[in-house]
Write an enzyme that holds these catalytic residues in place. Structure first.
Site, PDB file in Angstrom:
ATOM      1  N   GLY A 286       0.833  -1.210   0.000  1.00 13.80           N
ATOM      2  CA  GLY A 286       0.000   0.000   0.000  1.00 13.80           C
ATOM      3  C   GLY A 286       0.857   1.243   0.000  1.00 13.80           C
ATOM      4  O   GLY A 286       1.444   1.594   1.016  1.00 13.80           O
ATOM      5  N   LEU A 287       0.888   1.933  -1.131  1.00 14.73           N
ATOM      6  CA  LEU A 287       1.734   3.117  -1.261  1.00 14.73           C
ATOM      7  C   LEU A 287       0.881   4.356  -1.509  1.00 14.73           C
ATOM      8  O   LEU A 287       1.146   5.170  -2.389  1.00 14.73           O
ATOM      9  CB  LEU A 287       2.755   2.921  -2.379  1.00 14.73           C
ATOM     10  CG  LEU A 287       3.660   1.688  -2.200  1.00 14.73           C
ATOM     11  CD1 LEU A 287       4.573   1.514  -3.411  1.00 14.73           C
ATOM     12  CD2 LEU A 287       4.490   1.807  -0.925  1.00 14.73           C
ATOM     13  N   GLY A 288      -0.185   4.468  -0.721  1.00 10.80           N
ATOM     14  CA  GLY A 288      -0.919   5.731  -0.688  1.00 10.80           C
ATOM     15  C   GLY A 288      -0.070   6.756   0.039  1.00 10.80           C
ATOM     16  O   GLY A 288       1.126   6.550   0.270  1.00 10.80           O
TER      17      GLY A 288
ATOM     18  N   MET B 140       0.019   7.652   3.118  1.00 10.44           N
ATOM     19  CA  MET B 140       0.591   7.154   4.359  1.00 10.44           C
ATOM     20  C   MET B 140       1.719   6.173   4.080  1.00 10.44           C
ATOM     21  O   MET B 140       2.793   6.234   4.680  1.00 10.44           O
ATOM     22  CB  MET B 140      -0.492   6.476   5.209  1.00 10.44           C
ATOM     23  CG  MET B 140      -1.508   7.432   5.805  1.00 10.44           C
ATOM     24  SD  MET B 140      -0.791   8.603   7.017  1.00 10.44           S
ATOM     25  CE  MET B 140      -0.539   7.496   8.420  1.00 10.44           C
TER      26      MET B 140
ATOM     27  N   ASN C 143      -7.003   1.857  10.192  1.00 12.02           N
ATOM     28  CA  ASN C 143      -7.997   2.194  11.216  1.00 12.02           C
ATOM     29  C   ASN C 143      -9.062   1.112  11.336  1.00 12.02           C
ATOM     30  O   ASN C 143     -10.244   1.367  11.170  1.00 12.02           O
ATOM     31  CB  ASN C 143      -8.679   3.512  10.843  1.00 12.02           C
ATOM     32  CG  ASN C 143      -8.035   4.688  11.548  1.00 12.02           C
ATOM     33  OD1 ASN C 143      -7.444   4.515  12.616  1.00 12.02           O
ATOM     34  ND2 ASN C 143      -8.169   5.854  10.972  1.00 12.02           N
TER      35      ASN C 143
ATOM     36  N   SER D 236      -1.341   7.087  14.548  1.00 13.32           N
ATOM     37  CA  SER D 236      -1.805   8.463  14.655  1.00 13.32           C
ATOM     38  C   SER D 236      -0.706   9.413  14.192  1.00 13.32           C
ATOM     39  O   SER D 236       0.452   9.018  14.059  1.00 13.32           O
ATOM     40  CB  SER D 236      -2.192   8.771  16.108  1.00 13.32           C
ATOM     41  OG  SER D 236      -2.810  10.031  16.216  1.00 13.32           O
ATOM     42  N   GLY D 237      -1.084  10.631  13.925  1.00 15.57           N
ATOM     43  CA  GLY D 237      -0.071  11.629  13.570  1.00 15.57           C
ATOM     44  C   GLY D 237      -0.107  12.050  12.115  1.00 15.57           C
ATOM     45  O   GLY D 237       0.648  12.938  11.713  1.00 15.57           O
TER      46      GLY D 237
ATOM     47  N   LYS E  11      -6.301   2.851  19.896  1.00 14.31           N
ATOM     48  CA  LYS E  11      -6.494   3.907  18.899  1.00 14.31           C
ATOM     49  C   LYS E  11      -7.955   4.359  18.868  1.00 14.31           C
ATOM     50  O   LYS E  11      -8.261   5.546  18.762  1.00 14.31           O
ATOM     51  CB  LYS E  11      -6.075   3.405  17.514  1.00 14.31           C
ATOM     52  CG  LYS E  11      -6.274   4.406  16.372  1.00 14.31           C
ATOM     53  CD  LYS E  11      -5.563   5.734  16.627  1.00 14.31           C
ATOM     54  CE  LYS E  11      -5.433   6.599  15.381  1.00 14.31           C
ATOM     55  NZ  LYS E  11      -6.608   6.778  14.599  1.00 14.31           N
TER      56      LYS E  11
ATOM     57  N   HIS F  83      -8.581   6.490  21.901  1.00 11.29           N
ATOM     58  CA  HIS F  83      -7.904   7.760  21.612  1.00 11.29           C
ATOM     59  C   HIS F  83      -8.826   8.681  20.816  1.00 11.29           C
ATOM     60  O   HIS F  83      -9.010   9.854  21.140  1.00 11.29           O
ATOM     61  CB  HIS F  83      -6.612   7.471  20.833  1.00 11.29           C
ATOM     62  CG  HIS F  83      -6.005   8.668  20.162  1.00 11.29           C
ATOM     63  ND1 HIS F  83      -6.455   9.123  18.935  1.00 11.29           N
ATOM     64  CD2 HIS F  83      -5.015   9.496  20.533  1.00 11.29           C
ATOM     65  CE1 HIS F  83      -5.760  10.193  18.592  1.00 11.29           C
ATOM     66  NE2 HIS F  83      -4.868  10.437  19.537  1.00 11.29           N
ATOM     67  N   ASN F  84      -9.432   8.144  19.786  1.00  9.98           N
ATOM     68  CA  ASN F  84     -10.319   8.970  18.963  1.00  9.98           C
ATOM     69  C   ASN F  84     -11.578   9.367  19.709  1.00  9.98           C
ATOM     70  O   ASN F  84     -12.101  10.470  19.516  1.00  9.98           O
ATOM     71  CB  ASN F  84     -10.686   8.239  17.668  1.00  9.98           C
ATOM     72  CG  ASN F  84      -9.548   8.255  16.668  1.00  9.98           C
ATOM     73  OD1 ASN F  84      -8.381   8.204  17.059  1.00  9.98           O
ATOM     74  ND2 ASN F  84      -9.861   8.318  15.390  1.00  9.98           N
TER      75      ASN F  84
ATOM     76  N   GLU G 171     -10.616  12.257  21.668  1.00 14.61           N
ATOM     77  CA  GLU G 171     -10.474  13.369  20.718  1.00 14.61           C
ATOM     78  C   GLU G 171     -11.825  14.030  20.423  1.00 14.61           C
ATOM     79  O   GLU G 171     -11.936  15.252  20.393  1.00 14.61           O
ATOM     80  CB  GLU G 171      -9.857  12.790  19.440  1.00 14.61           C
ATOM     81  CG  GLU G 171      -9.753  13.700  18.250  1.00 14.61           C
ATOM     82  CD  GLU G 171      -9.424  12.880  16.983  1.00 14.61           C
ATOM     83  OE1 GLU G 171      -8.429  12.128  16.991  1.00 14.61           O
ATOM     84  OE2 GLU G 171     -10.188  12.967  16.013  1.00 14.61           O
ATOM     85  N   TYR G 172     -12.855  13.215  20.209  1.00  9.74           N
ATOM     86  CA  TYR G 172     -14.189  13.777  19.942  1.00  9.74           C
ATOM     87  C   TYR G 172     -14.663  14.625  21.124  1.00  9.74           C
ATOM     88  O   TYR G 172     -15.223  15.705  20.941  1.00  9.74           O
ATOM     89  CB  TYR G 172     -15.203  12.652  19.702  1.00  9.74           C
ATOM     90  CG  TYR G 172     -15.324  12.195  18.281  1.00  9.74           C
ATOM     91  CD1 TYR G 172     -14.213  11.761  17.575  1.00  9.74           C
ATOM     92  CD2 TYR G 172     -16.551  12.173  17.632  1.00  9.74           C
ATOM     93  CE1 TYR G 172     -14.332  11.313  16.261  1.00  9.74           C
ATOM     94  CE2 TYR G 172     -16.674  11.729  16.321  1.00  9.74           C
ATOM     95  CZ  TYR G 172     -15.567  11.298  15.645  1.00  9.74           C
ATOM     96  OH  TYR G 172     -15.684  10.861  14.355  1.00  9.74           O
TER      97      TYR G 172
ATOM     98  N   ARG H 275     -22.588  15.554  16.573  1.00 17.19           N
ATOM     99  CA  ARG H 275     -22.128  15.503  15.171  1.00 17.19           C
ATOM    100  C   ARG H 275     -23.276  15.053  14.273  1.00 17.19           C
ATOM    101  O   ARG H 275     -23.508  15.626  13.202  1.00 17.19           O
ATOM    102  CB  ARG H 275     -20.940  14.550  15.038  1.00 17.19           C
ATOM    103  CG  ARG H 275     -19.698  15.098  15.721  1.00 17.19           C
ATOM    104  CD  ARG H 275     -18.450  14.637  15.024  1.00 17.19           C
ATOM    105  NE  ARG H 275     -17.265  15.154  15.687  1.00 17.19           N
ATOM    106  CZ  ARG H 275     -16.029  14.888  15.331  1.00 17.19           C
ATOM    107  NH1 ARG H 275     -15.805  14.078  14.288  1.00 17.19           N
ATOM    108  NH2 ARG H 275     -15.009  15.387  15.983  1.00 17.19           N
TER     109      ARG H 275
END
Lengths: 297, 297, 297, 297
Positions: free
Chosen positions: A7-9, A11, A94, A120-121, A170, A173-174, A177-178, A268
């Site tokens: 996968g070379l998107g 990221m 994710n 993340s990041g 993760k 964590h999100n 974040e919300y 949301r």
């Protein structure tokens, strides 16, 4: 260490370069030959044939999957025929932690170790220092820790233990974040509706220097106001990409009260509608019992 | 019993007739001579001069104030010069219980007993059987209980005790009402967003016959859908008239967690806006850290 | 109409009698011979062999399953070999609507019509007039409507349409119920923490006569306080049986804001714990930044 | 600049030293002679007589009040007789912004300029670089800005405008703080109730390096877990000191939906009780309609 990167998107490309900065050997795969060429130009080997990728790696193989989560299962299906006992597959997207546990068990049947890595990041992190939360077998962890150590920001990775524990971290964590974002948003809305007239960029900058709520999100708030002082150009529609929903669903399964995360998510959803059926029912009821006027369309 | 009735709006007129149905003697006052005439035509005495009203009553006087709550203090100021020790003043509007405690203490200084009466049931109730929650001195309560007993629906009144306890009960009643209405509204919104296609009037009728949630509010829901099957004609803007706000503020003062009442009120406020600054901040933040697109105006 | 009734627990027995009151012919099945005997004594036929039950029914058969929801799939498996095209299977327990849709599709493959029926009103309702919300094929509905009509309370049943629509309605009904109960609970907590001293049984009775919040739940509130005036004997632990959780999960899937239902559920979970890790983290943080004392165990 | 500093508690002492570091001249007052002596030893002038303090200052005077907020009004009363037109009074405690507006208007009558300054950053900040949000007249602001500039952390102060705007900003800052803390607490509770076994100190450290939720609060979370890995020694009782309550009350007055701040506050109140009357009512209701067992005390 030699890493087969699938996968070379955006990221994946950044991670590949990050790996090579730290003297790891990257064998890259993507369907898109241009992405493969870009990695090659940076010193990697590469191929557009996934079979070739897997077969070219030294055993036991280390494969790092960095693809959108809806594609993960098909990638695993494609590589499975060529995997051998002792190989290690890292999935750094994710994914829902229960999917990761399922995939772990699936690959375990053929002696392959699956590791779930929440990342993340963003792209900048992938390139220069990411943040990782990783779950999987401890023996496999011992093998792959160096590549996480080298590509993470300082103090920026944790081995959480059992399979699924990385994506679980993760996810939570999100969820946090919300809640934090909603708290910031609500605070600025109180300022906006108040009798005062603040310079929000300045407020965010001051709140980010010496106050209790200083945070990266407050930095970003300052940046956002720097670009558009009153956010006049955008709509307050808050989309969501799933992980806070997973956090809340998990909290429900664990019978855990997470009202702040819950409300941050529900607001949301509320923002997606300009009017609600809920509101119509309540307005109609007020009219029925109290004769309070409803607003007609 | 002789009652001096101050305020012949819709509520006052209906209450006056209700009192006379039960053989109480009504002396009515309003600035509007037509309202006074209507009461006279129904058998009451009446006047458009408040001084005359007070002075014409047998002592100790019983005065029933039924005016909009912003006018209560000025009415009390007007009658105070003519009041005498032992008189009883009933205030039956939607006042904040702390205002009622203040008024009680104010009139107590001149030996007048103030009673706060929260009234529910609307005009129809005022005419044929109201719902009352009353606070004040027990000695005064003994005197006036018959007029509450006679004009209330069966089992429809309570003497709550200390001054303020009547309006406090009414306030909390309305807080519960907000929560119930929100629950009903949310339920129908889930139906509306679902893959199914229900006849909401029929749903409300069935939920009102034999189910756990049968209630007057569900009856009204049925009525509302009977008039407008999908509520297509109205907007979901939910106004509020203050008592749930008071309930929440009181809960905060009492350090009591009332999340459902809180959310039912906050969602009413949310419905007043088609867009929010809160949402803009969150959307802008998502754009800052994740590159998620914002929706431009 | 002839009905094959599977499951003679308290609900099934009462329903069987209700059916016979209305001249329907009941063929009853349960593993427990005593339950079967009780039904026989009331005029039903009966058996402890499920194969016998199915084979003894006139075709096309109408089978009514009234068993705890974890057993539904195994009952369906047991009867499936004996079912024939055109038969109708009604499942009247508390199943998730997605399970009902799955079962509908499963039985459709062999030409059998599955109907999901959410049932409310408890044992008393099952005996003398239940509340039903039913989904499934319209052709099957036409056949079985009479048995719902006859055993329901007046105006107490609705055919909601597509498969799953019955259990979906029942689920949302329970979500509303949670919100209403929470609103009532919060209101009484505000009363309890206030400076006033109310007789709660009396309050509930008055609120149930002529007020906006009159409801069956308020009647039950009165009953509860009649038994224990201040609820001194019980703990405030609020268990839950799943349907409000399903409602919230469904609302999340539909991106629908249901804050009141969400909070009513989360506060139930909160009540299961006497202390929370959440609270410890916040208390520790207050100590870290403000030097605020924490309470030691 | 010469500053008359009233109140030599921990905050006042640190601020005094900070002022002198930046070559400002401090004339200090406190009832406690030891505190005055400590300031003198650091180079300030000082007195235990407030009249003396005010009279010794050059005109127009600049007075900085740094006392607990319940004492602010009495301090202002004490100094008022000695103040003269053109003097400036800064109040740097945690006052409600409406109190500050009232005080501004009160002092304006005698020609004195009142400035409200919300202060963040604790004792360490007061000593080496505080965070300030200031409101008041722009002419007065021009005079006193240097002392805020010099004693603040870089980019750590903002003049918010009209009287009250400083304490308003500080209030909203604390509201956001409550929401953020609750989000963090909820996240860790989900971790704690999960099937995984995390090292929370490590989690907090990783979340503070490269992740979206990195923040000073997350640093403090790491510190707290460093001291007590599972927070076993403390109770989850979350006290509150008023500013989030003010934020929510203000949001209600502004008809602004702040569900996350609301819930973060309500859950603090919830944590003060080990059992709730709310819960008892709901448990009793479940028993009434469904026969669900209640837990007896």
């Amino acid at each position: 260490m030699q890493v087969g990167l699938i996968g070379l998107g955006k990221m994946g490309l950044n991670l590949g370069k990050n790996l090579m900065d730290h003297k790891h050997q990257v064998v890259a795969y993507d369907l898109n030959p241009q992405a493969v060429d870009e990695m090659k130009a940076n010193g990697a080997e590469g191929t557009t044939k996934i079979k070739e990728l897997v077969q070219s790696l030294d055993k036991p193989r280390v494969l790092w999957i960095m693809v959108p989560h809806p594609v993960v299962d098909s990638v695993i299906s494609e590589i499975t025929p060529y995997l051998e006992k002792g190989d290690i597959v890292i999935e750094a997207g994710n994914s829902h932690y229960k999917e990761s546990i399922r995939r772990y068990n699936q690959l375990k049947e053929i002696g392959v170790s699956f590791m779930d890595a929440g990342t993340s990041g963003g792209m900048e992190g992938a390139r220069n220092g990411a943040n990782y939360m990783i779950g999987g077998d401890p023996e496999a962890w011992e093998v792959v820790e160096p590549i996480f150590h080298d590509t993470a920001v300082k103090n920026g990775y944790i081995y959480g233990g059992k399979p699924g524990s990385g994506h679980f971290l993760k996810m939570v964590h999100n969820g946090i974040e919300y809640g934090m974002m909603a708290a910031i948003g609500e605070g600025f809305e109180v300022l906006e509706k108040s009798e005062f007239d603040y310079d929000y960029e300045h407020v965010a900058r001051v709140w980010n220097n010496g106050s209790v709520i200083r945070s990266w999100l407050m930095e970003l708030t300052e940046n956002a106001f720097a670009k558009d002082a009153k956010l006049d150009e955008i709509k307050g529609i808050m989309h969501s990409s799933g992980e806070a929903k997973w956090t809340l669903e998990t909290a429900l399964d664990l019978e855990t009260a997470t009202p702040v995360i819950a409300m941050s998510l529900l607001m949301r959803y509320r923002s997606l509608d300009t009017d609600t059926f809920n509101g119509k029912v309540v307005a109609a009821l007020r009219n029925e019992f109290g004769g309070h006027a409803v607003e007609k369309k």
